[in-house]
Design a protein around this motif. Structure first.
Motif, PDB file in Angstrom:
ATOM      1  N   PHE A  21       0.841  -1.208   0.000  1.00 21.27           N
ATOM      2  CA  PHE A  21       0.000   0.000   0.000  1.00 21.27           C
ATOM      3  C   PHE A  21       0.873   1.255   0.000  1.00 21.27           C
ATOM      4  O   PHE A  21       0.646   2.186  -0.781  1.00 21.27           O
ATOM      5  CB  PHE A  21      -0.917  -0.021   1.228  1.00 21.27           C
ATOM      6  CG  PHE A  21      -1.774   1.206   1.365  1.00 21.27           C
ATOM      7  CD1 PHE A  21      -3.002   1.278   0.724  1.00 21.27           C
ATOM      8  CD2 PHE A  21      -1.360   2.285   2.137  1.00 21.27           C
ATOM      9  CE1 PHE A  21      -3.797   2.416   0.846  1.00 21.27           C
ATOM     10  CE2 PHE A  21      -2.146   3.421   2.260  1.00 21.27           C
ATOM     11  CZ  PHE A  21      -3.372   3.489   1.612  1.00 21.27           C
ATOM     12  N   ILE A  22       1.895   1.280   0.852  1.00 26.09           N
ATOM     13  CA  ILE A  22       2.779   2.448   0.935  1.00 26.09           C
ATOM     14  C   ILE A  22       3.533   2.639  -0.379  1.00 26.09           C
ATOM     15  O   ILE A  22       3.646   3.764  -0.891  1.00 26.09           O
ATOM     16  CB  ILE A  22       3.761   2.279   2.108  1.00 26.09           C
ATOM     17  CG1 ILE A  22       2.992   2.293   3.434  1.00 26.09           C
ATOM     18  CG2 ILE A  22       4.813   3.385   2.088  1.00 26.09           C
ATOM     19  CD1 ILE A  22       3.842   1.963   4.636  1.00 26.09           C
ATOM     20  N   ILE A  23       4.036   1.553  -0.950  1.00 26.77           N
ATOM     21  CA  ILE A  23       4.770   1.648  -2.211  1.00 26.77           C
ATOM     22  C   ILE A  23       3.843   2.086  -3.344  1.00 26.77           C
ATOM     23  O   ILE A  23       4.217   2.891  -4.205  1.00 26.77           O
ATOM     24  CB  ILE A  23       5.429   0.298  -2.549  1.00 26.77           C
ATOM     25  CG1 ILE A  23       6.537  -0.004  -1.541  1.00 26.77           C
ATOM     26  CG2 ILE A  23       6.006   0.303  -3.961  1.00 26.77           C
ATOM     27  CD1 ILE A  23       7.160  -1.369  -1.689  1.00 26.77           C
ATOM     28  N   GLY A  24       2.613   1.577  -3.340  1.00 23.75           N
ATOM     29  CA  GLY A  24       1.650   1.990  -4.352  1.00 23.75           C
ATOM     30  C   GLY A  24       1.313   3.465  -4.272  1.00 23.75           C
ATOM     31  O   GLY A  24       1.192   4.148  -5.292  1.00 23.75           O
ATOM     32  N   LYS A  25       1.179   3.984  -3.048  1.00 19.05           N
ATOM     33  CA  LYS A  25       0.938   5.415  -2.880  1.00 19.05           C
ATOM     34  C   LYS A  25       2.119   6.230  -3.384  1.00 19.05           C
ATOM     35  O   LYS A  25       1.951   7.283  -4.018  1.00 19.05           O
ATOM     36  CB  LYS A  25       0.692   5.722  -1.396  1.00 19.05           C
ATOM     37  CG  LYS A  25      -0.604   5.170  -0.851  1.00 19.05           C
ATOM     38  CD  LYS A  25      -1.809   5.962  -1.312  1.00 19.05           C
ATOM     39  CE  LYS A  25      -1.890   7.293  -0.604  1.00 19.05           C
ATOM     40  NZ  LYS A  25      -3.129   8.042  -0.968  1.00 19.05           N
ATOM     41  N   GLN A  84      -1.342  -2.072  -7.978  1.00 19.33           N
ATOM     42  CA  GLN A  84      -0.300  -2.732  -7.197  1.00 19.33           C
ATOM     43  C   GLN A  84      -0.885  -3.850  -6.340  1.00 19.33           C
ATOM     44  O   GLN A  84      -0.370  -4.970  -6.301  1.00 19.33           O
ATOM     45  CB  GLN A  84       0.401  -1.702  -6.310  1.00 19.33           C
ATOM     46  CG  GLN A  84       1.470  -2.266  -5.413  1.00 19.33           C
ATOM     47  CD  GLN A  84       2.850  -2.106  -5.995  1.00 19.33           C
ATOM     48  OE1 GLN A  84       3.003  -1.576  -7.086  1.00 19.33           O
ATOM     49  NE2 GLN A  84       3.833  -2.579  -5.283  1.00 19.33           N
ATOM     50  N   LEU A  85      -1.981  -3.553  -5.666  1.00 22.10           N
ATOM     51  CA  LEU A  85      -2.584  -4.533  -4.765  1.00 22.10           C
ATOM     52  C   LEU A  85      -3.258  -5.675  -5.519  1.00 22.10           C
ATOM     53  O   LEU A  85      -3.141  -6.840  -5.122  1.00 22.10           O
ATOM     54  CB  LEU A  85      -3.594  -3.830  -3.852  1.00 22.10           C
ATOM     55  CG  LEU A  85      -3.028  -2.756  -2.907  1.00 22.10           C
ATOM     56  CD1 LEU A  85      -4.147  -2.091  -2.122  1.00 22.10           C
ATOM     57  CD2 LEU A  85      -1.997  -3.355  -1.965  1.00 22.10           C
ATOM     58  N   VAL A  86      -3.959  -5.356  -6.601  1.00 25.87           N
ATOM     59  CA  VAL A  86      -4.682  -6.385  -7.346  1.00 25.87           C
ATOM     60  C   VAL A  86      -3.717  -7.359  -8.018  1.00 25.87           C
ATOM     61  O   VAL A  86      -3.888  -8.584  -7.935  1.00 25.87           O
ATOM     62  CB  VAL A  86      -5.615  -5.733  -8.387  1.00 25.87           C
ATOM     63  CG1 VAL A  86      -6.172  -6.790  -9.346  1.00 25.87           C
ATOM     64  CG2 VAL A  86      -6.753  -4.997  -7.699  1.00 25.87           C
ATOM     65  N   VAL A  87      -2.688  -6.825  -8.684  1.00 25.10           N
ATOM     66  CA  VAL A  87      -1.727  -7.701  -9.368  1.00 25.10           C
ATOM     67  C   VAL A  87      -1.009  -8.596  -8.369  1.00 25.10           C
ATOM     68  O   VAL A  87      -0.817  -9.795  -8.608  1.00 25.10           O
ATOM     69  CB  VAL A  87      -0.720  -6.859 -10.179  1.00 25.10           C
ATOM     70  CG1 VAL A  87       0.396  -7.740 -10.721  1.00 25.10           C
ATOM     71  CG2 VAL A  87      -1.419  -6.153 -11.334  1.00 25.10           C
ATOM     72  N   SER A  88      -0.612  -8.040  -7.230  1.00 26.98           N
ATOM     73  CA  SER A  88       0.056  -8.840  -6.207  1.00 26.98           C
ATOM     74  C   SER A  88      -0.868  -9.937  -5.695  1.00 26.98           C
ATOM     75  O   SER A  88      -0.441 -11.086  -5.498  1.00 26.98           O
ATOM     76  CB  SER A  88       0.502  -7.944  -5.045  1.00 26.98           C
ATOM     77  OG  SER A  88       1.405  -6.961  -5.483  1.00 26.98           O
TER      78      SER A  88
END
Length: 255
Positions: free
Chosen positions: A207-211, A230-234
């Motif tokens: 989440f932090i990296i995606g932001k 980022q979250l969905v692909v992971s």
């Protein structure tokens, strides 16, 4: 008094303060941010997948999860560092070869190289003979510098990337990300607790990296789109590993 700005139809429009033609550009340093963002992300995803597979296959044996995740952290980090060292070294050697080739061409085929440079400048919009002549005169003082930048895309003013520095940076950031899936298993908590904490820490980090990555998306994208991506692909990768591990366990038990 403030300045008034008008559009092409003469209507007054509001302009943002400052210098947006300079301030709104974001410089993405591929070397530094690649190691930081991609290195940590790779470590997070790779070792969480390792942890997930071991949990499914062993039924959550804490000792096995800790041992294999710790070994995976070291092994994959060293492999990534070695690959980055090799690729950076190869890129530097390839650049040196191209520069030496261009230097030889400038010594033996200077007129042809100058004609080629003039053609490139003309294609780029430097249509004035005076402008091209001035550039070519400057080129004669240090021909390799201009030719390497225009023809090869190599800037001699920039220092070479150190393969050792790149490999150590990759090792550090990858290990930092992958250690997230080692940390919850050290205290020997119940496997369900360690798994829940591991999952929380990984998604919090993603989440932090995606932001952070949202700062570099196109302006017409919503920054939240980068976060969700980022979250969905992971999550898709985690699901694939979990399902594959489950079927592997079923096949192993049936044999």
């Amino acid at each position: 008094m403030g300045h008034h700005h008008y559009d092409t139809f003469g209507d007054e429009v509001n302009k943002p303060p400052g210098s947006p033609w300079q301030d709104e550009h974001t410089v993405y340093d591929t070397g530094k941010w690649r190691d930081l963002v991609f290195g940590i992300t790779d470590g997070l995803i790779c070792n969480y997948c390792t942890m997930l597979g071991v949990v499914v296959i062993t039924g959550g044996n804490s000792n096995w999860v800790f041992l294999l995740c710790f070994i995976s952290c070291i092994a994959q980090g060293c492999a990534k560092a070695g690959n980055d060292w090799a690729s950076t070294t190869l890129q530097n050697e390839a650049d040196d070869r191209e520069l030496n080739t261009e230097k030889e061409h400038l010594m033996s085929h200077y007129e042809e190289e100058e004609a080629h440079m003039t053609k490139l400048l003309t294609e780029w919009g430097f249509l004035s003979d005076t402008t091209i002549s001035l550039i070519n005169e400057d080129c004669k003082r240090d021909p390799l510098r201009l030719h390497s930048k225009v023809e090869l895309g190599l800037d001699l003013d920039k220092p070479k990337i150190s393969p050792i520095k790149v490999s150590l940076s990759s090792l550090f950031y990858f290990s930092l990300g992958s250690f997230v899936s080692v940390l919850p298993w050290i205290p020997q908590w119940p496997s369900s607790v360690a798994f829940a904490i591991n999952t929380f820490l990984v998604y919090l980090s993603l989440f932090i990296i995606g932001k952070f990555n949202g700062n570099f998306t196109p302006k017409y994208f919503k920054r939240s789109r980068t976060l969700y991506r980022q979250l969905v692909v992971s999550t898709v990768f985690f699901a694939v590993v979990g399902v594959a591990s489950f079927f592997f366990k079923l096949i192993s038990n049936s044999v």
